[in-house]
Design a protein around this motif. Structure first.
Motif, PDB file in Angstrom:
ATOM      1  N   GLU A  48      17.007  43.704  27.000  1.00 44.03           N
ATOM      2  CA  GLU A  48      16.531  42.809  25.947  1.00 44.03           C
ATOM      3  C   GLU A  48      16.434  41.348  26.358  1.00 44.03           C
ATOM      4  N   VAL A  49      17.316  40.889  27.233  1.00 44.35           N
ATOM      5  CA  VAL A  49      17.334  39.477  27.597  1.00 44.35           C
ATOM      6  C   VAL A  49      16.777  39.275  29.002  1.00 44.35           C
ATOM      7  N   GLY A  50      17.102  40.165  29.915  1.00 50.61           N
ATOM      8  CA  GLY A  50      16.531  40.062  31.254  1.00 50.61           C
ATOM      9  C   GLY A  50      17.543  40.257  32.363  1.00 50.61           C
ATOM     10  N   TYR A  51      16.986  40.410  33.539  1.00 48.58           N
ATOM     11  CA  TYR A  51      17.770  40.685  34.740  1.00 48.58           C
ATOM     12  C   TYR A  51      18.773  39.565  35.031  1.00 48.58           C
ATOM     13  N   GLY A  52      18.359  38.298  34.886  1.00 45.10           N
ATOM     14  CA  GLY A  52      19.245  37.172  35.164  1.00 45.10           C
ATOM     15  C   GLY A  52      20.484  37.177  34.278  1.00 45.10           C
ATOM     16  N   ALA A  53      20.297  37.455  32.996  1.00 46.01           N
ATOM     17  CA  ALA A  53      21.434  37.505  32.072  1.00 46.01           C
ATOM     18  C   ALA A  53      22.356  38.666  32.418  1.00 46.01           C
ATOM     19  N   MET A  54      21.769  39.779  32.837  1.00 48.46           N
ATOM     20  CA  MET A  54      22.577  40.933  33.222  1.00 48.46           C
ATOM     21  C   MET A  54      23.415  40.599  34.457  1.00 48.46           C
ATOM     22  N   ARG A  55      22.819  39.889  35.406  1.00 49.46           N
ATOM     23  CA  ARG A  55      23.556  39.487  36.603  1.00 49.46           C
ATOM     24  C   ARG A  55      24.653  38.471  36.277  1.00 49.46           C
ATOM     25  N   GLN A  56      24.422  37.603  35.296  1.00 49.97           N
ATOM     26  CA  GLN A  56      25.467  36.675  34.870  1.00 49.97           C
ATOM     27  C   GLN A  56      26.657  37.442  34.296  1.00 49.97           C
ATOM     28  N   LEU A  57      26.370  38.481  33.545  1.00 48.57           N
ATOM     29  CA  LEU A  57      27.447  39.330  33.028  1.00 48.57           C
ATOM     30  C   LEU A  57      28.202  39.979  34.186  1.00 48.57           C
ATOM     31  N   ASP A  58      27.489  40.466  35.191  1.00 45.52           N
ATOM     32  CA  ASP A  58      28.136  41.060  36.362  1.00 45.52           C
ATOM     33  C   ASP A  58      29.062  40.063  37.050  1.00 45.52           C
ATOM     34  N   ASP A  59      28.569  38.830  37.237  1.00 43.57           N
ATOM     35  CA  ASP A  59      29.392  37.795  37.877  1.00 43.57           C
ATOM     36  C   ASP A  59      30.640  37.505  37.053  1.00 43.57           C
ATOM     37  N   TRP A  60      30.479  37.443  35.743  1.00 42.29           N
ATOM     38  CA  TRP A  60      31.613  37.199  34.863  1.00 42.29           C
ATOM     39  C   TRP A  60      32.624  38.341  34.950  1.00 42.29           C
ATOM     40  N   LEU A  61      32.126  39.586  34.936  1.00 37.10           N
ATOM     41  CA  LEU A  61      33.016  40.743  35.046  1.00 37.10           C
ATOM     42  C   LEU A  61      33.759  40.743  36.382  1.00 37.10           C
ATOM     43  N   ARG A  62      33.057  40.408  37.463  1.00 42.22           N
ATOM     44  CA  ARG A  62      33.689  40.354  38.783  1.00 42.22           C
ATOM     45  C   ARG A  62      34.815  39.324  38.790  1.00 42.22           C
ATOM     46  N   GLU A  63      34.590  38.151  38.190  1.00 37.19           N
ATOM     47  CA  GLU A  63      35.637  37.131  38.106  1.00 37.19           C
ATOM     48  C   GLU A  63      36.812  37.603  37.269  1.00 37.19           C
ATOM     49  N   CYS A  64      36.528  38.281  36.167  1.00 35.74           N
ATOM     50  CA  CYS A  64      37.609  38.814  35.316  1.00 35.74           C
ATOM     51  C   CYS A  64      38.455  39.825  36.084  1.00 35.74           C
ATOM     52  N   ILE A  65      37.821  40.672  36.879  1.00 37.99           N
ATOM     53  CA  ILE A  65      38.552  41.649  37.694  1.00 37.99           C
ATOM     54  C   ILE A  65      39.437  40.922  38.703  1.00 37.99           C
ATOM     55  N   ARG A  66      38.899  39.895  39.361  1.00 35.64           N
ATOM     56  CA  ARG A  66      39.701  39.120  40.329  1.00 35.64           C
ATOM     57  C   ARG A  66      40.908  38.479  39.652  1.00 35.64           C
ATOM     58  N   GLU A  67      40.680  37.897  38.476  1.00 31.14           N
ATOM     59  CA  GLU A  67      41.772  37.241  37.748  1.00 31.14           C
ATOM     60  C   GLU A  67      42.848  38.244  37.346  1.00 31.14           C
ATOM     61  N   ARG A  68      42.452  39.397  36.879  1.00 30.71           N
ATOM     62  CA  ARG A  68      43.425  40.424  36.498  1.00 30.71           C
ATOM     63  C   ARG A  68      44.191  40.928  37.715  1.00 30.71           C
ATOM     64  N   SER A  69      43.529  41.024  38.845  1.00 30.22           N
ATOM     65  CA  SER A  69      44.220  41.431  40.078  1.00 30.22           C
ATOM     66  C   SER A  69      45.227  40.376  40.501  1.00 30.22           C
ATOM     67  N   ARG A  70      44.852  39.102  40.401  1.00 24.18           N
ATOM     68  CA  ARG A  70      45.787  38.017  40.749  1.00 24.18           C
ATOM     69  C   ARG A  70      47.008  38.048  39.837  1.00 24.18           C
ATOM     70  N   ARG A  71      46.762  38.217  38.532  1.00 23.63           N
ATOM     71  CA  ARG A  71      47.890  38.279  37.587  1.00 23.63           C
ATOM     72  C   ARG A  71      48.788  39.462  37.871  1.00 23.63           C
ATOM     73  N   ARG A  72      48.192  40.564  38.258  1.00 20.92           N
ATOM     74  CA  ARG A  72      48.964  41.782  38.525  1.00 20.92           C
ATOM     75  C   ARG A  72      49.910  41.593  39.704  1.00 20.92           C
ATOM     76  N   PHE A  73      49.503  40.762  40.662  1.00 23.73           N
ATOM     77  CA  PHE A  73      50.312  40.565  41.861  1.00 23.73           C
ATOM     78  C   PHE A  73      50.918  39.170  41.922  1.00 23.73           C
ATOM     79  N   GLY A  74      51.278  38.627  40.768  1.00 24.46           N
ATOM     80  CA  GLY A  74      52.036  37.378  40.721  1.00 24.46           C
ATOM     81  C   GLY A  74      51.273  36.145  41.123  1.00 24.46           C
TER      82      GLY A  74
END
Length: 170
Positions: A48-74
């Motif tokens: 509905e919005v486009g490829y660029g917006a979908m990729r922004q969501l991917d980048d955001w999800l990737r950062e969230c995964i990194r942050e959760r991994s950092r929190r998990r390991f102190g």
């Protein structure tokens, strides 16, 4: 008459659906349902919005995964972080769980149409990502999640369409 919806309201719709799944089904079902909700958000944004917006969501999800991994390991993730795999097999309640969560995601899209901007989807996606991590036993590796979301499959030559229906681009 325009009605404004707060991001917390959309996230609470998803939270209630996830609580229902968590209370009645296996952790693997929770992970599958959360993954189905994230997949739905991602594919709808792409369509509905486009490829660029979908990729922004991917980048955001990737950062969230990194942050959760950092929190998990102190605070500092080791170079080779032992990350859980997503459950390969769904439990007997996976279809029902996924339906409940995807219905909540549909509600978020409807609420998004009633609010200014497009700020309702990220809080909902964050709740889904939290549930995915809970059901999987921790944050999955980004390549694993990316594959499960279909982030690389079939996107070469993707032709973004103009938004139509309930979604608007500002």
């Amino acid at each position: 008459m325009t009605m404004s919806v707060m991001p917390q309201q959309a996230a609470s719709v998803v939270s209630r659906a996830l609580r229902l799944v968590r209370d009645r089904h296996e952790p693997a079902d929770l992970a599958h349902a959360a993954l189905a909700g994230l997949r739905q958000i991602r594919s709808t944004i792409g369509r509905e919005v486009g490829y660029g917006a979908m990729r922004q969501l991917d980048d955001w999800l990737r950062e969230c995964i990194r942050e959760r991994s950092r929190r998990r390991f102190g605070g500092k993730a080791p170079r080779r972080t032992p990350q859980p795999a997503l459950p390969a097999r769904a439990g007997p309640g996976a279809v029902r769980s996924s339906t409940i969560v995807c219905d909540a995601v549909h509600t978020c899209f409807l609420l998004n149409a009633l609010s200014p901007g497009d700020a309702l989807l990220l809080p909902a996606a964050e709740r889904l990502l939290d549930a995915l991590c809970e059901g999987a036993g921790g944050p999955p590796a980004w390549p694993t999640l990316s594959d499960a979301l279909g982030a690389e499959a079939g996107e070469i030559g993707y032709e973004p369409r103009q938004p139509e229906g309930l979604f608007r681009v500002q």
